[in-house]
Design a protein around this motif. Structure first.
Motif, mmCIF file in Angstrom:
data_model
loop_
_atom_site.group_PDB
_atom_site.id
_atom_site.type_symbol
_atom_site.label_atom_id
_atom_site.label_comp_id
_atom_site.label_asym_id
_atom_site.label_seq_id
_atom_site.Cartn_x
_atom_site.Cartn_y
_atom_site.Cartn_z
ATOM 1 N N LEU A 167 0.830 -1.207 0.000
ATOM 2 C CA LEU A 167 0.000 0.000 0.000
ATOM 3 C C LEU A 167 0.864 1.257 0.000
ATOM 4 O O LEU A 167 0.508 2.267 -0.593
ATOM 5 C CB LEU A 167 -0.913 0.018 1.233
ATOM 6 C CG LEU A 167 -2.042 -0.996 1.271
ATOM 7 C CD1 LEU A 167 -3.036 -0.652 2.362
ATOM 8 C CD2 LEU A 167 -2.768 -1.051 -0.049
ATOM 9 N N ARG A 173 -1.719 7.170 6.215
ATOM 10 C CA ARG A 173 -2.567 6.913 5.052
ATOM 11 C C ARG A 173 -2.769 5.403 4.860
ATOM 12 O O ARG A 173 -3.877 4.951 4.569
ATOM 13 C CB ARG A 173 -1.916 7.532 3.813
ATOM 14 C CG ARG A 173 -2.700 7.383 2.533
ATOM 15 C CD ARG A 173 -3.796 8.435 2.373
ATOM 16 N NE ARG A 173 -3.255 9.736 2.010
ATOM 17 C CZ ARG A 173 -3.021 10.124 0.744
ATOM 18 N NH1 ARG A 173 -3.267 9.300 -0.241
ATOM 19 N NH2 ARG A 173 -2.556 11.315 0.507
ATOM 20 N N TYR A 197 -6.334 3.392 4.908
ATOM 21 C CA TYR A 197 -6.882 2.584 3.810
ATOM 22 C C TYR A 197 -7.034 1.124 4.192
ATOM 23 O O TYR A 197 -7.909 0.438 3.682
ATOM 24 C CB TYR A 197 -6.045 2.770 2.541
ATOM 25 C CG TYR A 197 -6.521 3.957 1.748
ATOM 26 C CD1 TYR A 197 -6.153 5.247 2.112
ATOM 27 C CD2 TYR A 197 -7.396 3.804 0.681
ATOM 28 C CE1 TYR A 197 -6.627 6.333 1.428
ATOM 29 C CE2 TYR A 197 -7.877 4.897 -0.014
ATOM 30 C CZ TYR A 197 -7.484 6.163 0.357
ATOM 31 O OH TYR A 197 -7.961 7.244 -0.316
ATOM 32 N N ILE A 215 -5.141 4.321 -2.966
ATOM 33 C CA ILE A 215 -4.467 5.021 -1.876
ATOM 34 C C ILE A 215 -3.802 6.321 -2.323
ATOM 35 O O ILE A 215 -3.684 7.262 -1.542
ATOM 36 C CB ILE A 215 -3.452 4.076 -1.180
ATOM 37 C CG1 ILE A 215 -3.080 4.622 0.189
ATOM 38 C CG2 ILE A 215 -2.227 3.865 -2.040
ATOM 39 C CD1 ILE A 215 -2.427 3.614 1.097
#
Lengths: 364, 413
Positions: free
Chosen positions: A103, A120, A124, A156
């Protein structure tokens, strides 16, 4: 949910593609996509839908025509500068990285500060309900979990456009339905634009704002799911989307929007499709669930005499197979309730339906 | 006693155990032929070689009594007359058995120049009467050659007489035991330099095969099947031609009046032929060519399994092609790269035929010296020591590789 923008966000302008300098795989593709739409490219394999997706992603060159995002041509933009998220059929999760590293990859490439990346990624992972799986490797996840990681990874870096190439093809039926729901939820929540490629019409019908039906490099029809199902514009679409019966016949008269067709089992009235001429051959398409077996309380305009062939018990409904005098098969779907009739082999029956439920197409 | 699940009675457990035993026996029977073969054809010879490198009983068998008598010799002056007499008697016996030549070779290795001394002494003592030797042997010996009066000679005899010795290992790393028993550098430094050169050449060859093989394997793995098969034929072609033929082809190309030199002369790049053949350059060139398939095949097999979509995914996420290759493709193709590099490196460290044919003196590798000691100088013990050292070297390198890359990162397909 974000409102659909009225302006065109993505435009395909007469896009053509040839691999071998002889045959066109995509023969002039035109489409305007508004911001936030969920567009599905549906078609049998080899129909050119994946090629369109690859040209949009930048992995295949455009032979002629133009693809523009927000008014700017991206024909000559390198794939890594297009800012388009992509979900692959095999997910393409990097096996040597953990889920969290997967990710983080697009963010690392964008040189985002480490702390921000961490936040972040956590956000996600939570969004796809995999918060506890950040340290696992893709190999340790189930198919559905991998799919969700792939989705999260494509979203993302907040691309405005996400492409999905048969993302649910490798999942079993239950998981597929669950993931359809998941994708729809994320699409509504985050409001990105989706171009989705599939050959599974159920998937297409249940998720899309609009569906473009491909065949042989040409878009046969591009319309919202209900319109595609109820008002197919040609015989291919009628046959490809859902089940359909085709009764061959000859046009005897055209009156406004309706047409009279002489078939082996009698004269029927149908909706008029483009390209029909009086006296020409045609085929009348009727959905199996719109047909009723006599006696019925439903209203009807048309009646056809057929012979009973066999019936198959499916569960929630029963499929009846009839034959027209000329041998054409007719399928009728009847809800599995007390009204489902019994027939002897070869017994005669009458099928009834409304003129507005059938369309006459030119015979191909 | 482990817990037995409810419902599993002892008879069931016995049946299950019997089944397991049967499976194990079957598995063992499948590998038995190979096991026997490996023991006879690999384990036994290697063990013999390792043993041979420290065990040399030739001298001990030839002059056992002299060596016993030398046992309590101080080492500083000429040994007692009893030793000399015993040795004279042994010499006479060997002269008549015609085994004095073997002794000459062995002692010559410990102290150069002794070969002729031993041989001439044996000749002069051959016809002397036994009683004469028993009474006057010491004087006769020194009369035959005055080097028998030198304590250094007797040190050499004593050293050569040791059945077990580490001297061959010392020699293979250019060391020797001095007169006072300390380990010192030998006058001629050959082997360490040769090992270093061998490793350096193997490394250069490995790097060259990576540079040539990686892009080719990458292209082949992502080309159409027909193209990949077509190229594969060219990769495998060297495999299908005899090693000797390929090497000879290089000789034809590189020799002084060969194809390369005449072309260079014709187009005026040089005005006199370049020294291409019988150099390190020609060895590296020919070996890179010969070993390239060992790099390409494992790389190709691994790269075939890497779907295009990984690179595409990386690029769609904003990674430039080179960055995506480095972060994604390289780690994924590493198992093939490791396997190829390890194969090429290990094969080239022990390579013999190509350096022997095109290497000249400059391009010789360690195997050529091992072969020399086995075939020409008949010093099997030194050859065994050099070979064992090579084996240890490769095992150490493999261990290092395992530490830093990991052997689970090796994949041949």
């Amino acid at each position: 949910m974000k409102d659909l923008g009225s302006e065109t966000f993505l435009r395909f302008d007469d896009v053509k593609k040839s691999y071998d300098q002889k045959n066109l795989v995509v023969k002039g593709f035109n489409m305007d996509v508004r911001d936030g739409e969920f567009i599905t490219l549906l078609g049998p394999s080899g129909s050119g839908k994946t090629t369109v997706l690859m040209m949009l992603a930048g992995f295949e060159s455009v032979t002629s025509g133009d693809i523009a995002i927000a008014g700017k041509s991206i024909n000559r933009t390198a794939p890594y500068k297009r800012n388009i998220g992509m979900v692959f059929q095999n997910y393409a999760l990097f096996p040597h990285m953990t889920v969290a590293e997967n990710l983080a990859y697009p963010l690392t490439v964008r040189k985002m500060p480490k702390a921000q990346i961490k936040d972040r990624v956590a956000e996600y992972l939570k969004l796809v309900e995999l918060s506890d799986f950040g340290d696992r490797r893709p190999g340790q996840l189930s198919g559905g979990q991998r799919q969700r990681v792939a989705l999260a990874r494509a979203m993302i870096f907040e691309p405005t456009l996400i492409l999905m190439d048969e993302p649910l093809g490798a999942l079993d039926k239950n998981l597929r339905e669950q993931m359809q729901f998941e994708i729809t939820r994320l699409h509504k929540q985050l409001g990105f634009t989706v171009i989705y490629v599939t050959h599974d019409q159920t998937e297409a019908l249940s998720m899309s704002s609009r569906i473009a039906v491909f065949n042989d490099g040409v878009v046969q029809q591009c319309a919202p799911p209900a319109e595609l199902y109820e008002r197919p514009s040609n015989a291919f679409v009628a046959g490809f989307i859902g089940e359909n019966n085709f009764v061959p016949g000859k046009v005897t008269a055209i009156q406004g929007n309706t047409v009279q067709v002489q078939t082996d089992g009698g004269t029927v009235v149908a909706q008029l499709a483009e390209g029909l001429s009086e006296g020409g051959p045609c085929q009348v398409s009727i959905r199996p669930e719109k047909l009723f077996i006599h006696p019925t309380t439903h209203a009807y305009d048309n009646a056809l005499t057929v012979r009973f062939n066999t019936r198959i018990y499916v569960g929630d409904f029963i499929r009846y197979y009839f034959k027209l005098p000329d041998g054409t098969d007719i399928i009728v779907k009847v809800l599995n309730d007390l009204s489902a009739p019994e027939f002897d082999d070869g017994a005669e029956a009458q099928l009834l339906w409304l003129a507005s439920d059938c369309i006459a197409f030119p015979a191909g | 006693m482990t817990d037995i699940a409810p419902g599993l009675i002892p008879a069931d457990a016995r049946n299950a155990a019997r089944e397991v035993r049967k499976r194990k026996l079957q598995a063992f029977l499948f590998v038995t032929p190979l096991l026997v073969f490996v023991i006879f054809a690999f384990v036994a010879p290697i063990t013999t070689m390792l043993y041979r490198s420290i065990h040399n009983p030739t001298v001990a068998n030839l002059i056992p009594d002299t060596l016993v008598a030398l046992g309590d010799w101080s080492g500083e002056e000429i040994p007692d007359d009893t030793v000399l007499i015993q040795f004279a008697a042994d010499m006479k016996r060997m002269a008549n058995d015609r085994t004095s030549g073997q002794l000459a070779d062995e002692i010559n290795r410990a102290l150069p120049g002794m070969s002729s001394v031993v041989k001439s002494t044996a000749r002069s003592l051959r016809r002397v009467d036994d009683t004469e030797i028993a009474t006057n042997g010491a004087a006769l010996l020194i009369e035959a050659n005055d080097r028998w009066a030198d304590p250094a000679t007797w040190s050499a005899v004593k050293a050569a007489g040791q059945a077990y010795s580490t001297s061959y290992y010392l020699t293979s790393v250019d060391l020797e035991r001095g007169p006072d028993g300390n380990i010192v550098q030998r006058d001629t430094q050959i082997y360490v330099k040769l090992y270093t050169k061998t490793l350096r050449m193997a490394l250069i060859i490995t790097v060259l095969t990576i540079l040539l093989g990686y892009p080719l394997a990458f292209y082949m793995a992502h080309a159409s099947d027909s193209m990949a098969n077509f190229l594969m034929v060219f990769v495998l072609l060297p495999f299908w031609t005899s090693l000797l033929v390929r090497t000879t082809a290089w000789i034809a190309l590189l020799q002084t009046n060969g194809v390369v030199n005449s072309t260079l002369l014709a187009i005026g790049i040089t005005d006199q032929p370049l020294e291409l053949l019988y150099t390190q350059f020609s060895t590296i060139l020919a070996m890179t060519h010969i070993l390239l398939p060992f790099m390409v095949l494992p790389l190709y097999a691994v790269m075939r399994g890497i779907d295009q979509s990984y690179m595409r995914a990386a690029m769609s996420m904003g990674s430039k092609p080179l960055g995506a290759w480095y972060k994604i493709y390289l780690p994924m193709s590493l198992p093939g790269l490791s396997a190829g590099a390890l194969l090429v490196f290990i094969i080239s460290v022990g390579y013999y035929i190509t350096p022997a044919l095109v290497g000249g003196t400059d391009g010789q590798m360690i195997s050529n010296i091992i072969a020399f000691h086995m075939q020409q100088s008949n010093n099997w013990e030194l050859a065994a020591a050099l070979g064992s050292l090579l084996l240890v070297l490769i095992l150490v390198l493999y261990w290092l590789f395992d530490r830093f890359v990991g052997t689970d990162n090796i994949k041949l397909g």
